[in-house]
Motif scaffolding. Structure first.
Motif, short mmCIF file in Angstrom:
data_model
loop_
_atom_site.label_atom_id
_atom_site.label_comp_id
_atom_site.label_asym_id
_atom_site.label_seq_id
_atom_site.Cartn_x
_atom_site.Cartn_y
_atom_site.Cartn_z
N LEU A 43 20.75 -0.16 6.17
CA LEU A 43 20.74 0.46 4.87
C LEU A 43 20.34 1.93 4.95
O LEU A 43 19.38 2.28 5.62
N VAL A 44 21.10 2.81 4.28
CA VAL A 44 20.79 4.23 4.19
C VAL A 44 20.13 4.54 2.85
O VAL A 44 19.08 5.15 2.80
N SER A 45 20.75 4.11 1.75
CA SER A 45 20.16 4.31 0.43
C SER A 45 20.80 3.38 -0.58
O SER A 45 21.91 2.89 -0.39
N VAL A 46 20.06 3.18 -1.67
CA VAL A 46 20.55 2.39 -2.80
C VAL A 46 20.24 3.18 -4.06
O VAL A 46 19.10 3.59 -4.27
N SER A 47 21.25 3.44 -4.89
CA SER A 47 21.07 4.17 -6.14
C SER A 47 21.59 3.34 -7.29
O SER A 47 22.61 2.66 -7.15
N LEU A 48 20.91 3.43 -8.42
CA LEU A 48 21.31 2.71 -9.62
C LEU A 48 21.86 3.67 -10.65
O LEU A 48 21.38 4.79 -10.78
N LYS A 49 22.84 3.21 -11.42
CA LYS A 49 23.39 3.96 -12.54
C LYS A 49 23.00 3.21 -13.81
O LYS A 49 23.38 2.06 -14.00
N ALA A 75 19.34 -5.89 -10.95
CA ALA A 75 19.62 -4.90 -12.00
C ALA A 75 21.09 -4.92 -12.40
O ALA A 75 21.42 -4.77 -13.58
N LEU A 76 21.97 -5.12 -11.45
CA LEU A 76 23.40 -5.18 -11.73
C LEU A 76 23.75 -6.44 -12.51
O LEU A 76 24.45 -6.40 -13.51
N VAL A 77 23.21 -7.57 -12.07
CA VAL A 77 23.52 -8.85 -12.70
C VAL A 77 22.92 -8.96 -14.09
O VAL A 77 23.57 -9.44 -15.02
N ASP A 78 21.67 -8.50 -14.28
CA ASP A 78 21.03 -8.66 -15.59
C ASP A 78 21.38 -7.53 -16.58
O ASP A 78 20.94 -7.54 -17.71
N GLY A 79 22.15 -6.55 -16.14
CA GLY A 79 22.61 -5.50 -17.03
C GLY A 79 21.69 -4.29 -17.11
O GLY A 79 21.97 -3.35 -17.85
N THR A 80 20.57 -4.30 -16.38
CA THR A 80 19.69 -3.14 -16.34
C THR A 80 20.42 -1.93 -15.79
O THR A 80 20.18 -0.80 -16.21
N ALA A 81 21.32 -2.16 -14.85
CA ALA A 81 22.13 -1.09 -14.24
C ALA A 81 23.60 -1.32 -14.57
O ALA A 81 24.08 -2.44 -14.51
N LEU A 82 24.27 -0.24 -14.91
CA LEU A 82 25.71 -0.28 -15.12
C LEU A 82 26.44 -0.33 -13.78
O LEU A 82 27.48 -0.93 -13.64
N GLY A 83 25.82 0.31 -12.78
CA GLY A 83 26.43 0.36 -11.46
C GLY A 83 25.39 0.57 -10.38
O GLY A 83 24.24 0.92 -10.66
N VAL A 84 25.81 0.33 -9.16
CA VAL A 84 24.96 0.49 -7.98
C VAL A 84 25.80 1.15 -6.90
O VAL A 84 26.96 0.79 -6.70
N GLN A 85 25.21 2.12 -6.19
CA GLN A 85 25.86 2.67 -5.01
C GLN A 85 24.98 2.36 -3.81
O GLN A 85 23.79 2.66 -3.81
N ILE A 86 25.60 1.74 -2.81
CA ILE A 86 24.89 1.35 -1.60
C ILE A 86 25.52 2.10 -0.44
O ILE A 86 26.73 2.01 -0.22
N ARG A 87 24.70 2.85 0.27
CA ARG A 87 25.15 3.59 1.45
C ARG A 87 24.54 2.89 2.66
O ARG A 87 23.34 2.64 2.69
N TYR A 88 25.39 2.61 3.64
CA TYR A 88 24.91 1.85 4.79
C TYR A 88 25.75 2.16 6.03
O TYR A 88 26.84 2.73 5.93
#
Length: 118
Positions: A43-49, A75-88
């Motif tokens: 994993l490099v980073s995880v960002s939430l939208k 956060a993605l599943v429960d709707g807290t986040a509209l999107g997620v970016q995962i860099r790896y």
């Protein structure tokens, strides 16, 4: 005001777009993606939208890669986040996965960074 008219004989420079992989993931496939990332990727980073114009922010090392991914998945599943970016990193390459909530599931857009920069 003078408008510039483009002569049809002029050629615009070609813009090279990196190849993208896209899919719509159901719940089971989304769970498998998060499991695979936790077990096989560096994993490099995880960002939430957070929403259409807001950014929820980066997850700052929530104990472990698995912990960050678990928070992002929740956060993605429960709707807290509209999107997620995962860099790896995986198999010698860096990848960016962008996951966006849509009515039919979660849309995955994946790009290998070497393709985007090359």
């Amino acid at each position: 005001m003078k408008l510039h008219t483009v002569d049809e004989t002029e050629s615009a420079p070609e813009i090279r777009m990196p190849p993208l992989q896209e899919a719509v993931l159901d719940e089971a496939t989304l769970e498998q993606l998060f499991f695979d990332l936790a077990e096989a990727a560096e994993l490099v980073s995880v960002s939430l939208k957070a929403g259409a114009t807001a950014r929820a922010g980066d997850l700052q090392r929530a104990g472990s890669a698995g912990g960050e991914l678990a928070l992002a998945r929740r956060a993605l599943v429960d709707g807290t986040a509209l999107g997620v970016q995962i860099r790896y990193r995986f198999a010698g390459s860096e990848w960016w996965d962008t996951l966006l909530r849509i009515p039919s599931g979660v849309r995955l857009v994946r790009v290998r960074i070497e393709d985007a920069l090359g």
